[in-house]
Design an enzyme around this catalytic site. Structure first.
Site, PDB file in Angstrom:
ATOM      1  N   GLU A  61       0.804  -1.047  -0.175  1.00 32.15           N
ATOM      2  CA  GLU A  61      -0.018   0.085  -0.072  1.00 32.15           C
ATOM      3  C   GLU A  61       0.895   1.283   0.103  1.00 32.15           C
ATOM      4  O   GLU A  61       1.725   1.398   0.775  1.00 32.15           O
ATOM      5  CB  GLU A  61      -0.810   0.050   1.153  1.00 32.15           C
ATOM      6  CG  GLU A  61      -1.845   1.202   1.216  1.00 32.15           C
ATOM      7  CD  GLU A  61      -2.647   1.158   2.349  1.00 32.15           C
ATOM      8  OE1 GLU A  61      -3.739   2.256   2.507  1.00 32.15           O
ATOM      9  OE2 GLU A  61      -2.796   0.327   3.150  1.00 32.15           O
TER      10      GLU A  61
ATOM     11  N   ARG B 224       5.868 -13.605   9.631  1.00 36.48           N
ATOM     12  CA  ARG B 224       6.692 -12.331   9.489  1.00 36.48           C
ATOM     13  C   ARG B 224       7.755 -12.825  10.633  1.00 36.48           C
ATOM     14  O   ARG B 224       7.782 -13.101  11.522  1.00 36.48           O
ATOM     15  CB  ARG B 224       6.003 -11.120   9.859  1.00 36.48           C
ATOM     16  CG  ARG B 224       5.541 -10.858  11.339  1.00 36.48           C
ATOM     17  CD  ARG B 224       5.231  -9.557  11.529  1.00 36.48           C
ATOM     18  NE  ARG B 224       3.802  -8.948  11.091  1.00 36.48           N
ATOM     19  CZ  ARG B 224       3.895  -7.947  10.041  1.00 36.48           C
ATOM     20  NH1 ARG B 224       4.803  -7.256   9.999  1.00 36.48           N
ATOM     21  NH2 ARG B 224       2.538  -7.673   9.455  1.00 36.48           N
TER      22      ARG B 224
ATOM     23  N   LYS C 250       3.883   0.976  10.158  1.00 31.78           N
ATOM     24  CA  LYS C 250       4.122   2.333   9.464  1.00 31.78           C
ATOM     25  C   LYS C 250       3.350   3.451  10.192  1.00 31.78           C
ATOM     26  O   LYS C 250       3.786   4.587   9.995  1.00 31.78           O
ATOM     27  CB  LYS C 250       3.019   1.981   8.177  1.00 31.78           C
ATOM     28  CG  LYS C 250       4.057   1.149   7.056  1.00 31.78           C
ATOM     29  CD  LYS C 250       3.027   1.179   5.853  1.00 31.78           C
ATOM     30  CE  LYS C 250       3.696   0.455   4.738  1.00 31.78           C
ATOM     31  NZ  LYS C 250       3.052   0.450   3.413  1.00 31.78           N
TER      32      LYS C 250
END
Length: 557
Positions: A38, A262, A272
């Protein structure tokens, strides 16, 4: 006996095993993967694993990788982030086949939504977000139907068109899939497919005021692009059921989602939202601050794409999350830079040494190898004069038994130059040693030494007359605790106050020829890179890493 083929087979991670089996079975003749960021921030080290996995698969197996920007939220997205993402992926050493955007498919996605409404599988809900949440239920209790769930197909089609036309304010209506409010997977309890957002989009402008949710755009975009292996991190595993349901109901190309764990890096945050907070509140100088875990920050810090790819390869691909020591990333860059970085001498905390038996005003050129690991880099000339700088820590007035650097009556070798002996020193009124007087041993020049004298210490140095001043930025870990997310309170409370020290260093003149982004090993001090803030006559170098893992040593004490 294990053949090379068997060794290769054993080294495959579980995603590669799936891909290999799919190709061998004839399910696919080639694979298609995608990297779908994104564009609402800069890529970070966590994204690097996904980049290496997705692009690495299509380097290893027949197929290609698309870059697709998941630009379905106009409020947080910007072309600045799009360009930074493309720059970072190319710097990492990868190239995509098609540059695509979820916004490319807005018309198609709208048609998909209309198709679901026509088949009684979606409805417009007037409930607020709070009302929707209240009816959702819990993992152990079923949800309750929305009072708008049984609207007619005709009414839903009219309302959805009005949503598209901008007839309703933000948050007043959503489009929801009609699945099962008692489903064990709470994501299947009539998930939201579209929401109203009157905001200018970075690509489509003001054409749209309704935008698809991630769960509606993601799988359908994969399908449109005939993605064979849609690889996500583990938190998207519960979303796979909805991913498959939507593809099945729409009867489109059956892309399939696979999840891997992850890897969390200690002393780091990769959210973020938190990274943006650090930037906006000026705890760092920007997204590319060398303390940031962003790829642009790592690049500016002096990390190489080879070291990051090596790091991603070493941590591997697994099904379970775990914490990775940032020391491994630092190890990888040391390994890489040791092979390729040119050696230079820079004194960070200078102490003047006067070589009393060397002629005043005379300059002699000495030679030293640029990189002993790569003889093709050759040698460089270093000016040697009567007055030089050494590090303050390389002189001790009263040395310990195992101190092999400079001390009264002791000898050391100057790297690439002569053996010197300390004869005297001068102190100021505070008792600080300000000057050391030495004599050099004739015929002891490196490469031409005929004295037979053996010394245990070798020091780096620079000529005082030729030294080039440089701003040296000594970076360290941005956070002082290992697992920031597990600590109480504001994550910013754990910022390491010692994460940056700026000092003036004295460099040999060869560093005047350094190019922006070029890495060097400052002898005995660490690896450094020339920063973009450098100007003619005003050099700036960032420390990438020390020569050894000082944090590991501190932990052992």
């Amino acid at each position: 006996m294990i053949t090379e083929d068997k060794k290769e087979e054993k080294s495959l991670n579980f995603i590669e095993e799936i891909v290999e089996a799919d190709l061998q079975s004839g399910k696919y003749t080639q694979i298609v993967t995608r990297f779908p960021p994104e564009p609402n921030g800069y890529l970070h080290i966590g994204h690097a694993s996904s980049i290496c996995l997705n692009f690495g698969l299509t380097k290893k197996f027949p197929g290609y990788t698309n870059l697709r920007f998941d630009d379905t939220n106009p409020v947080t997205e910007d072309t600045e982030y799009v360009e930074s993402i493309k720059r970072d992926i190319r710097w990492m050493g990868f190239e995509w086949k098609h540059e695509l955007y979820a916004s490319d498919y807005f018309d198609t996605l709208y048609d998909f939504a209309v198709s679901l409404i026509q088949r009684g599988l979606a409805y417009v809900d007037d409930s607020t977000s709070e009302e929707i949440a209240a009816l959702k239920g819990t993992p152990t209790e079923p949800g309750k139907d929305s009072p708008y769930r049984d609207r007619s197909v005709e009414e839903n089609l009219v309302l959805f068109e009005q949503m598209r036309n901008g007839d309703f304010p933000d948050g007043s209506r959503t489009l929801r899939a009609k699945i099962d409010m008692a489903h064990i997977n709470m994501l299947m309890r009539d998930p939201i497919l579209y929401r109203i957002k009157h905001a200018k989009h970075h690509r489509t402008g003001e054409k749209w005021c309704i935008y698809p949710m991630y769960d509606f755009a993601h799988g359908q975009s994969d399908s449109i692009e005939t993605v064979t292996h849609s690889i996500c991190t583990l938190e998207f595993a519960p979303h796979r059921e909805l991913y498959d349901w939507l593809i099945a109901q729409l009867n489109i190309y059956p892309s399939h989602q696979y999840e891997f764990a992850r890897r969390n890096l200690n002393y780091t945050v990769t959210s973020k939202r938190k990274l943006l907070q650090l930037v906006q509140e000026k705890h760092v100088s920007g997204w590319d601050d060398p303390r940031m875990p962003t790829i642009s920050g790592l690049r500016r810090r002096g990390f190489t794409p080879e070291s990051i790819r090596d790091f991603c390869d070493r941590i591997g691909v697994a099904r379970r999350e775990n914490m990775i020591d940032v020391g491994l990333l630092e190890f990888c860059v040391r390994e890489d830079l040791n092979k390729k970085a040119l050696r230079r001498m820079v004194v960070l905390d200078p102490l003047k040494v006067i070589i009393t038996n060397f002629p005043e005003g005379e300059t002699e050129m000495c030679h030293s190898e640029n990189n002993p690991e790569d003889v093709s880099t050759g040698n460089r000339e270093i000016p040697f004069t009567r007055e030089i700088y050494i590090e303050k820590e390389d002189f001790m007035e009263t040395p310990s038994k195992k101190y092999f650097r400079l001390a009264p009556g002791k000898m050391v070798r100057l790297k690439g130059a002569y053996i010197i002996q300390c004869d005297d020193f001068v102190k100021d009124e505070n008792g600080e040693v300000t000057e050391v007087h030495c004599s050099y041993v004739e015929n002891s020049k490196s490469g031409h030494d005929t004295t037979g004298i053996h010394v245990k210490g070798t020091l780096h140095w620079v000529s005082a007359a030729h030294a080039v001043k440089a701003e040296i930025r000594l970076y360290d870990r941005l956070f002082s605790v290992e697992d920031v997310s597990s600590e109480e309170g504001d994550f910013k409370d754990y910022i390491n106050p010692e994460s940056l020290h700026v000092i003036t260093g004295y460099a040999e003149p060869a560093l005047l020829d350094a190019e922006e982004g070029q890495s060097f090993q400052f002898l005995r001090k660490g690896y450094f890179v020339k920063d973009s803030d450098s100007q003619p006559g005003a050099l700036v170098f960032n420390r990438t890493v020390t020569l050894r893992d000082n944090w590991a040593k501190a932990a052992e004490k």
